[in-house]
Write a protein that holds these residues in place. Structure first.
Motif, short mmCIF file in Angstrom:
data_model
loop_
_atom_site.label_atom_id
_atom_site.label_comp_id
_atom_site.label_asym_id
_atom_site.label_seq_id
_atom_site.Cartn_x
_atom_site.Cartn_y
_atom_site.Cartn_z
N ASP A 134 0.84 -1.20 0.00
CA ASP A 134 0.00 0.00 0.00
C ASP A 134 0.87 1.25 0.00
OD1 ASP A 134 -2.45 -1.36 0.09
OD2 ASP A 134 -2.35 -1.54 2.28
N LEU A 135 1.86 1.26 0.88
CA LEU A 135 2.72 2.45 0.98
C LEU A 135 3.53 2.66 -0.28
CD1 LEU A 135 4.03 2.50 4.66
CD2 LEU A 135 1.87 3.29 3.71
N ASP A 136 3.87 1.58 -0.95
CA ASP A 136 4.59 1.70 -2.21
C ASP A 136 3.79 2.53 -3.22
OD1 ASP A 136 7.06 1.11 -3.24
OD2 ASP A 136 6.49 -0.84 -4.05
N VAL A 137 2.48 2.36 -3.20
CA VAL A 137 1.61 3.14 -4.08
C VAL A 137 1.46 4.56 -3.57
CG1 VAL A 137 -0.72 3.33 -5.02
CG2 VAL A 137 0.37 1.09 -4.84
N PHE A 138 1.22 4.69 -2.26
CA PHE A 138 0.94 6.01 -1.69
C PHE A 138 2.14 6.95 -1.74
CE2 PHE A 138 -2.30 3.65 1.08
CZ PHE A 138 -3.31 3.88 0.15
N ALA A 139 3.35 6.40 -1.73
CA ALA A 139 4.55 7.25 -1.72
C ALA A 139 4.60 8.16 -2.93
CB ALA A 139 5.80 6.37 -1.65
N ASN A 140 3.96 7.75 -4.03
CA ASN A 140 3.95 8.58 -5.23
C ASN A 140 2.79 9.57 -5.26
OD1 ASN A 140 6.20 7.22 -6.40
ND2 ASN A 140 4.85 5.52 -6.98
N THR A 141 1.89 9.45 -4.28
CA THR A 141 0.70 10.29 -4.25
C THR A 141 0.83 11.45 -3.26
OG1 THR A 141 -0.60 8.30 -4.75
CG2 THR A 141 -1.82 10.22 -3.97
N TYR A 142 1.61 11.22 -2.22
CA TYR A 142 1.73 12.20 -1.13
C TYR A 142 3.13 12.82 -1.11
CZ TYR A 142 -2.68 10.34 0.59
OH TYR A 142 -4.01 9.97 0.71
N ASP A 143 3.19 14.05 -0.58
CA ASP A 143 4.49 14.71 -0.41
C ASP A 143 5.31 14.04 0.67
OD1 ASP A 143 4.15 17.01 -2.27
OD2 ASP A 143 2.49 17.50 -0.93
N LEU A 144 4.63 13.46 1.66
CA LEU A 144 5.32 12.83 2.79
C LEU A 144 4.43 11.73 3.34
CD1 LEU A 144 7.60 12.77 4.97
CD2 LEU A 144 6.29 14.50 6.23
N VAL A 145 5.04 10.58 3.66
CA VAL A 145 4.34 9.48 4.32
C VAL A 145 5.03 9.22 5.65
CG1 VAL A 145 3.68 7.05 4.22
CG2 VAL A 145 3.62 8.44 2.13
N LEU A 146 4.23 9.24 6.72
CA LEU A 146 4.73 9.02 8.08
C LEU A 146 4.10 7.75 8.62
CD1 LEU A 146 4.03 12.67 8.89
CD2 LEU A 146 6.29 11.75 9.32
N VAL A 147 4.92 6.87 9.20
CA VAL A 147 4.44 5.61 9.76
C VAL A 147 4.45 5.73 11.28
CG1 VAL A 147 4.79 3.13 9.93
CG2 VAL A 147 5.26 4.32 7.78
N ALA A 148 3.25 5.76 11.85
CA ALA A 148 3.10 5.89 13.29
C ALA A 148 2.38 4.70 13.89
CB ALA A 148 2.34 7.19 13.62
N ALA A 149 2.36 3.59 13.18
CA ALA A 149 1.75 2.35 13.67
C ALA A 149 2.88 1.43 14.12
CB ALA A 149 0.92 1.69 12.56
N GLY A 150 3.02 1.25 15.43
CA GLY A 150 4.20 0.61 15.98
C GLY A 150 4.20 -0.90 15.97
N LYS A 151 3.19 -1.53 15.39
CA LYS A 151 3.13 -2.98 15.35
C LYS A 151 2.81 -3.44 13.92
CE LYS A 151 1.44 -3.22 20.12
NZ LYS A 151 0.32 -3.62 20.99
#
Length: 417
Positions: A134-151
């Motif tokens: 999912d993040l592989d796709v979103f990285a091209n859509t958003y200026d910044l991706v932050l991961v705050a899910a610790g598990k």
């Protein structure tokens, strides 16, 4: 308008999302649960937030439970002496007053409320357990991706920093119960305080006043040395059995706390939690299969054992620092160098938490035993240790090195003579 994706709806993710939203950023927040599911679910943490972390919430006008939550004005330490025929007695017992009150709000209550607020203010919420693809796709859509899910799977994006991670296995077995009906500590019946009960070689029991959906409650939190007598919750799925085991251990090892717990009952059906995890510091920049980069937030990249009660405090401080870094960066690209600098800004604070927490997981050296014992006779030492929970950096000045501890105690003894 810059577009930012935040994955995770805990203390850091929601605080950062709401802070960026107030600054005019277009924020998408991914959560694996709805607000109603969070509110009706199992307890998630044992949070007590001290003054500095609470101020970050106040600055964003997110302190909605300030008047309802118990006003925690002190932090006490009790150390069990050697066992006798009559059981354990206290060898050390003191209370340090906090310079600013602390508070605890059940994260089910807080996170559900903040998530609903974010939506009311126009934020986009996606209920979905994010994967690396999912993040592989979103990285091209958003200026910044932050991961705050610790598990879960996403943590694997962030490699372990071996130089900052001395442990490779869990150091405590954790067991939590939220209860109603706990009596006051007779030493200070009118004052709410966090009580830290240390049982050498066995583990620790923390008792914390809190606010939950059914009102005032208290958290009973055992940290057991793995393989020891308090490592006794594996396989327990019945909340009533969990509470019974909690109380049995209290009666055996901390009878002074058990004496006020004989009439407790669970706050709700989801009021228990057990588990364990390895304290770990990770590299802050995660690289995706497609070449994109994401930045880890709070306990995704700095996971400490909760023995020092710093999880929610560190998450709030991380979110506040990241918010400043993002706003200060303006329209420039959020590249890997910026991500590392942003993390380094947080690590300047977090390193003190990690050092202190790792020290508390090990058997205490003689100078620490002396310091904790002396605090019973020196109120200023008790006050300073208690306020170290708000500012762990202060422990550098009197806690770790025997010479500094001795000089500090000598100074206090001379001034009180």
């Amino acid at each position: 308008m810059r577009k930012i994706l935040i994955v995770g709806a805990g203390q850091s993710g929601l605080q950062l999302a709401l802070g960026l939203q107030s600054q005019g950023y277009e924020i998408t927040l991914m959560s694996n649960r709805t607000a109603d599911e969070i509110r009706a679910g199992r307890v998630m943490s044992t949070q007590v937030m001290f003054h500095t972390a609470l101020q970050h919430e106040r600055d964003l006008r997110l302190n909605f439970w300030e008047e309802q939550a118990p006003r925690i004005e002190g932090l006490g330490v009790s150390i069990a002496g050697p066992p006798t025929a009559a059981g354990h007695a206290r060898a050390v017992d003191w209370l340090g007053r906090l310079d600013g009150p602390a508070q605890s709000v059940d994260q089910r209550l807080k996170m559900a409320g903040w998530l609903e607020l974010f939506e009311r203010r126009g934020g986009q919420v996606v209920i979905h357990g994010a994967s690396v693809s999912d993040l592989d796709v979103f990285a091209n859509t958003y200026d910044l991706v932050l991961v705050a899910a610790g598990k879960g799977e996403l943590v694997s994006l962030f490699g372990r920093d071996a130089a900052r991670s001395p442990y490779d296995a869990p150091q405590r077995a954790l067991a939590v119960a939220y209860v109603h009906g706990l009596g006051p500590r007779p030493e200070h019946p009118e004052l709410d305080a966090v009580r830290c009960n240390l049982v050498p070689g066995v583990g620790e029991l923390f008792v914390m006043p809190t606010l939950t959906s059914s009102g005032r409650a208290d958290i009973l939190f055992w940290e057991g040395v793995p393989g020891g007598p308090v490592d006794a919750f594996q396989g327990i799925t019945d909340p009533s059995e969990h509470l019974a085991r909690t109380l049995e251990l209290m009666e055996r090892f901390t009878p002074w706390e058990y004496a006020r717990a004989t009439k407790v009952e669970l706050a709700d059906a989801g009021a228990t939690l057990a588990g364990r995890y390895t304290p770990t510091v990770r590299h802050p920049v995660g690289e995706l299969p497609g070449g994109g980069r994401v930045l880890g937030v709070a306990d995704v990249v700095v996971t400490n054992d909760p023995i020092t009660g710093q999880g929610a405090n560190s998450a709030a401080k991380c979110a506040a620092g990241y918010l400043e870094s993002i706003v200060e960066h303006g329209d420039r690209p959020f590249d890997a160098d910026w991500m590392r600098r942003t993390f380094d800004r947080y690590w300047a604070t977090a390193r003190h938490v990690t050092k202190w927490t790792n020290a508390m997981l090990a058997p205490p050296p003689e100078h620490i035993v002396r310091l904790l014992g002396a605090a019973g006779e020196l109120p200023e030492a008790a006050r300073r240790i208690a306020n170290g929970f708000d500012d762990p950096a202060d422990f550098e000045h009197f806690f770790y090195e025997p010479e500094r501890t001795a000089a500090y105690l000598d100074e206090l003894s001379a001034s009180s003579a």
